[in-house]
Design an enzyme around this catalytic site. Structure first.
Site, PDB file in Angstrom:
ATOM      1  N   SER A 226       0.636  -1.068  -0.097  1.00 47.53           N
ATOM      2  CA  SER A 226       0.003  -0.086  -0.043  1.00 47.53           C
ATOM      3  C   SER A 226       1.011   1.222  -0.030  1.00 47.53           C
ATOM      4  CB  SER A 226      -0.826   0.008   1.271  1.00 47.53           C
ATOM      5  OG  SER A 226      -1.879   0.923   1.202  1.00 47.53           O
TER       6      SER A 226
ATOM      7  N   TYR B 179      -3.740   8.085  -7.185  1.00 47.23           N
ATOM      8  CA  TYR B 179      -2.735   7.332  -6.685  1.00 47.23           C
ATOM      9  C   TYR B 179      -3.446   7.020  -5.121  1.00 47.23           C
ATOM     10  CZ  TYR B 179       1.485   5.102  -4.616  1.00 47.23           C
ATOM     11  OH  TYR B 179       2.346   4.234  -4.118  1.00 47.23           O
TER      12      TYR B 179
ATOM     13  N   LYS C  89      -4.998   3.457  -3.734  1.00 54.48           N
ATOM     14  CA  LYS C  89      -4.294   2.799  -2.465  1.00 54.48           C
ATOM     15  C   LYS C  89      -5.330   2.806  -1.289  1.00 54.48           C
ATOM     16  CE  LYS C  89      -0.171   1.775  -4.039  1.00 54.48           C
ATOM     17  NZ  LYS C  89      -0.014   0.240  -4.427  1.00 54.48           N
TER      18      LYS C  89
END
Length: 259
Positions: free
Chosen positions: A144, A158, A162
């Site tokens: 992660s 992004y 995650k």
């Protein structure tokens, strides 16, 4: 008679993934490893030639093709089961940072590409291997990011992808009690992504955000790939059930036995 475990590792061609791979290969009793990467690099090809417990396959997880799910099943899970007869661990390491852009400049299709690579392909991989992991009482290790819980200017796609992976980790742990699933925050690791952040993409970020990454590199306090790679590799082969569903820093005290 003990059975050699089988690990599927994505994003294995460079950076953290290559560090995980090298650690697994260096173990006293290494597992069988299916290394998955978009491009089979010379380093990965050389390792596959010199280690009979390693096979490398090329898969582009950014593909938007409707056939991607069957491609994953045949090129990834199918290869592992065909060669070794089982899967014990899935390490989800592949991902992209792009697009680095503020929300006002965002293009939804680019966010879609990020989620295609960073999230949906992982859902498909887990879906494809879940039956094997149930049989082996196996493990899923998710690489992660701190961006899942902390925002940086321009990192919306992004970070959101995650964060979605962290929730997927919790859901998997809840729904599959025989599978151990853990998400790891690797810190700021000295990889090609960090080079791009310092030299190219930093122009989108606030000056103080950009300076943080430059300072970490200059001060030598940036995380070494081999250090975090060892923790992730050890989790792949021996993560304990009590870790399931958790999101942890790679160097948390609870992970001391995996360093």
């Amino acid at each position: 008679m003990s059975v050699t475990p089988v690990v599927i590792l994505t994003g294995a061609g460079r950076g953290i993934g290559l560090a995980i791979l090298n650690h697994l290969l260096s173990l006293p009793t290494p597992p069988n490893i299916l290394a998955v990467t978009r491009t089979i690099t010379p380093a990965l090809k050389s390792l596959a030639i010199s280690h009979n417990n390693l096979e490398a396959v090329s898969v582009d997880f950014s593909s938007s093709s409707s056939d991607l799910k069957s491609e994953i099943a045949s090129s990834v899970v199918g290869v592992a089961v065909s060669r070794w007869g089982r899967v014990d661990s899935l390490v989800l390491n592949h991902g992209v940072l792009d697009p680095v852009a503020k929300i006002e400049d965002a293009k939804v299709e680019q966010w879609g590409n990020t989620f295609r690579t960073n999230f949906f392909s992982n859902v498909e991989l887990i879906h494809g291997v879940i039956g094997e992991l149930r049989k082996s009482k196996g493990r899923v290790v998710i690489v992660s990011s701190g961006a899942a819980v902390g925002a940086y200017t321009g990192w919306g796609a992004y970070g959101a992808s995650k964060a979605a992976m962290n929730h997927l980790n919790m859901t998997l742990a809840l729904e599959e009690p025989d599978i151990t699933s853990v998400a790891i925050r690797p810190g700021v690791v000295d990889t090609d992504m960090q080079v791009a952040l310092r030299e190219v993409q930093g122009s989108v970020m606030k000056p103080e955000e950009h300076a943080k990454f430059i300072t970490l590199k200059k001060s030598g306090t940036i995380v070494k790939p081999e250090d975090v790679g060892a923790v992730l590799g050890n989790l792949a082969v021996k993560a304990e059930k009590g870790l399931s569903g958790k999101f942890l820093n790679w160097n948390d005290d609870i992970l001391a036995d995996y360093r």
